[in-house]
Design a protein around this motif. Structure first.
Motif, PDB file in Angstrom:
ATOM      1  N   ARG B  27       0.837  -1.199   0.000  1.00 10.52           N
ATOM      2  CA  ARG B  27       0.000   0.000   0.000  1.00 10.52           C
ATOM      3  C   ARG B  27       0.868   1.244   0.000  1.00 10.52           C
ATOM      4  N   LYS B  32      -1.895   3.963   6.115  1.00 10.57           N
ATOM      5  CA  LYS B  32      -2.289   2.565   5.974  1.00 10.57           C
ATOM      6  C   LYS B  32      -1.110   1.645   6.255  1.00 10.57           C
TER       7      LYS B  32
ATOM      8  N   HIS D  83      -6.200   1.567  -4.840  1.00 14.02           N
ATOM      9  CA  HIS D  83      -5.108   0.718  -5.319  1.00 14.02           C
ATOM     10  C   HIS D  83      -5.682  -0.597  -5.788  1.00 14.02           C
TER      11      HIS D  83
END
Lengths: 171, 132, 99, 203
Positions: B27, B32, D83
């Motif tokens: 990520r 995160k 993502h």
């Protein structure tokens, strides 16, 4: 939050209770779950609650950063000092048996001092972390204001001397 | 099958570790990544505490009863300090994220890398300027 | 006795799953706050019941701590919603809007 | 059996929370879910007899960590860039996990009383805590007395972390020289541009 009477009253009742609970956890750690690490975090949580409900600047007045920094180092010093004391008493570093004649009382004393040092450091560190994070915005604005002020002063002084204020203009 | 049931904790701990590990390396968002790191950390804590558990044992706070079995206190001590150190290092991570955001205006690591490259090129152009 | 504790634990487990679903799906942030708050409350309950189930109820201290921490967490989240920051209002500039 | 069921359920719940948390794109939801993760982990520690660890995890993970994460979120963007699943990191993570899972077979059974870890120093700690030290909480006596050096080191680490954060966040800072909407990078680029322009004028 500052203008909500319910939360203010609840916080006023709860903050001393949480601090008392932290002290209970600190000194009852020999007999039940608990100890310096937990007590320090709980104590800091009480101050976080104070800062959130009554405002950060009020919390900074209640718990000044200067003394907080002293607390951060005093805890580590207390821990290390207990070890030095046992060395002075003729035993190894952090060997509590030398602190008193009765072995169990000596161990109790040593553990109490060491745990208190840990609790002091952890509480001060957690408060310092929260103040640093939550006060970042104010900190930037404050420094920016000072910097702008200084730049203005410097610019005025430079203008009085007839010199250019910026390096780029010199080329 | 009975093997999996008997070692259930260890298998699930590894699944948790995989999730945290994936978040850390894949990520781009730094907050995160930190949460992924925390999940990874918790999986390690869980492994240690699972190792210390004894069937039919109780918490290692002496009851005064000679017959009681206590779980192993050593992993508890190691993990207790590790949790507090973990939050301290997490705080350093968050502080760095805040500063990165102030410097580059983003907390996605690919965007930060692109900005760093662009700035490097700008510097090189500026340094090469006098020679040309 | 043990049967009743088991039933209570199962009930708490089901409620935990429901609260977790709300925290995961929750269309608004307030759903998530409430869901996490009830997960905390259910954890308090679970620890109390498990303490009696296991025969060592002196660990109610932990449940007490949970309740306090849960309260502090919720108040901090609400402060974050109202002010956009956990620190002081800085009046000189435009405020960040709440999420 | 009851303990095993509760334990299995809670640790399964942890996995669900972790999967959900890694799939949300709003960082606020992420922080809330990581708070829930900590609370569940602490409940799991109680079930595994680690009451002191549960105490710490509840106070630290659910309290201070969440508050620090919220304070961070008030200063950084709150949305993650979406993502897709990255194949290579996923492969690496799965391969690491598979390797570890293969080696689990060699571990002693969960809860076995005759595992090597339980017969080395732990019995000494438990009996010594009663006879030598006189502190009923074995964790406290090991933490502060038997492994006092260890704890001293941890305290110094926390001390160092506090110094680091104060230096990073509350000390001297460059950001104030920037104007609204500027970043450090645009500032540096602007300087480079200024220098270039200056040279052109001089040439």
């Amino acid at each position: 939050m500052q203008d909500d009477p319910v939360i203010r009253v609840v916080a006023k009742v709860l903050i001393p209770t949480i601090m008392l609970f932290a002290l209970y956890v600190q000194f009852h750690g020999d007999y039940g779950p608990g100890g310096g690490f937990q007590a320090g975090v709980i104590f800091a949580a009480a101050l976080v609650l104070h800062a959130v409900v009554f405002g950060l600047h009020r919390a900074r007045q209640v718990w000044p950063m200067r003394y907080n920094l002293m607390g951060v180092s005093a805890g580590v010093l207390l821990y290390g000092g207990t070890g030095v004391w046992s060395m002075l008493a003729g035993a190894n570093y952090l060997d509590y048996f030398a602190l008193k004649a009765d072995p169990k009382a000596a161990q109790h004393l040593g553990i109490l001092l060491v745990e208190f040092g840990v609790g002091l450091t952890v509480a001060s560190v957690m408060v310092a972390l929260f103040f640093a994070f939550a006060g970042r915005l104010t900190h930037i604005r404050l420094v920016a204001k000072t910097a702008a002020h200084e730049t203005a002063e410097a610019g005025k002084a430079a203008a009085d001397n007839g010199a250019p204020a910026r390096d780029g203009d010199a080329g | 099958m009975s093997d999996i049931a008997a070692q259930w904790n260890y298998y699930v701990v590894i699944v948790l570790m995989m999730l945290g590990f994936y978040a850390v390396i894949a990520r781009g968002n730094m907050v995160k990544k930190m949460v992924g790191l925390n999940i990874f950390q918790t999986s390690v804590f869980m492994l240690y505490i699972s190792v210390g558990k004894i069937d039919g044992g109780t918490a290692p706070i002496l009851t005064g009863d000679a017959a009681s079995v206590y779980s192993n206190p050593l992993p508890h001590v190691l993990i207790l300090t590790a949790i507090v150190v973990g939050v301290a290092t997490t705080a350093v991570g968050y502080a760095l994220i805040i500063r990165i955001h102030e410097a580059y205006g983003t907390i996605e690591d690919d965007e930060v890398a692109a900005l760093v490259d662009a700035d490097q090129e700008a510097r090189e152009r500026a340094d090469a300027g006098p020679a040309s | 006795m043990s049967l009743w504790f088991s039933i209570v634990l199962v009930a708490i487990g089901v409620s935990l799953l429901l609260a977790l679903a709300r925290a995961a799906l929750g269309p608004t942030a307030f759903d998530r706050v409430l869901a996490v708050n009830s997960i905390g409350t259910l954890a308090v309950l679970a620890i109390c019941v498990y303490g009696f189930f296991d025969g060592r109820p002196e660990f109610l201290d932990i449940a007490l701590l949970y309740a306090l921490i849960n309260f502090i967490g919720t108040i901090s989240v609400l402060k974050y919603f109202r002010a956009g920051t956990l620190g002081d209002h800085v009046p000189s500039e435009k405020h960040r809007d709440a999420p | 059996m009851g303990m095993f069921a509760v334990n299995a359920f809670l640790i399964f719940l942890l996995v669900i929370i972790a999967v959900v948390a890694l799939n949300v794109h709003r960082l606020f939801a992420l922080v809330m879910l990581s708070g829930a993760f900590s609370l569940t982990a602490a409940a799991q520690f109680v079930v595994l007899d680690a009451v002191d660890v549960a105490f710490t995890e509840a106070a630290v993970g659910a309290g201070i960590s969440t508050v620090l994460a919220l304070a961070t979120l008030s200063l950084v963007p709150r949305e993650e860039k979406p993502h897709a699943i990255a194949p290579l990191p996923a492969l690496i993570a799965v391969a690491t996990g598979a390797l570890l899972m293969v080696s689990i077979g060699d571990l002693p059974q969960f809860g076995a009383a005759d595992a090597p870890v339980h017969i080395h120093v732990a019995p000494d700690y438990i009996s010594g805590s009663e006879k030598l030290i006189g502190v009923p909480n074995v964790v406290t006596s090991v933490l502060a007395s038997y492994r006092g050096y260890d704890t001293l080191g941890e305290t110094v680490v926390i001390f160092t972390a506090a110094i680091a954060v104060l230096l990073i966040l509350a000390g001297w800072t460059r950001a104030p020289h920037l104007r609204d909407g500027e970043t450090e990078n645009t500032h540096i680029a602007q300087n480079a541009q200024d220098r270039e322009d200056g040279q052109k004028d001089a040439g």
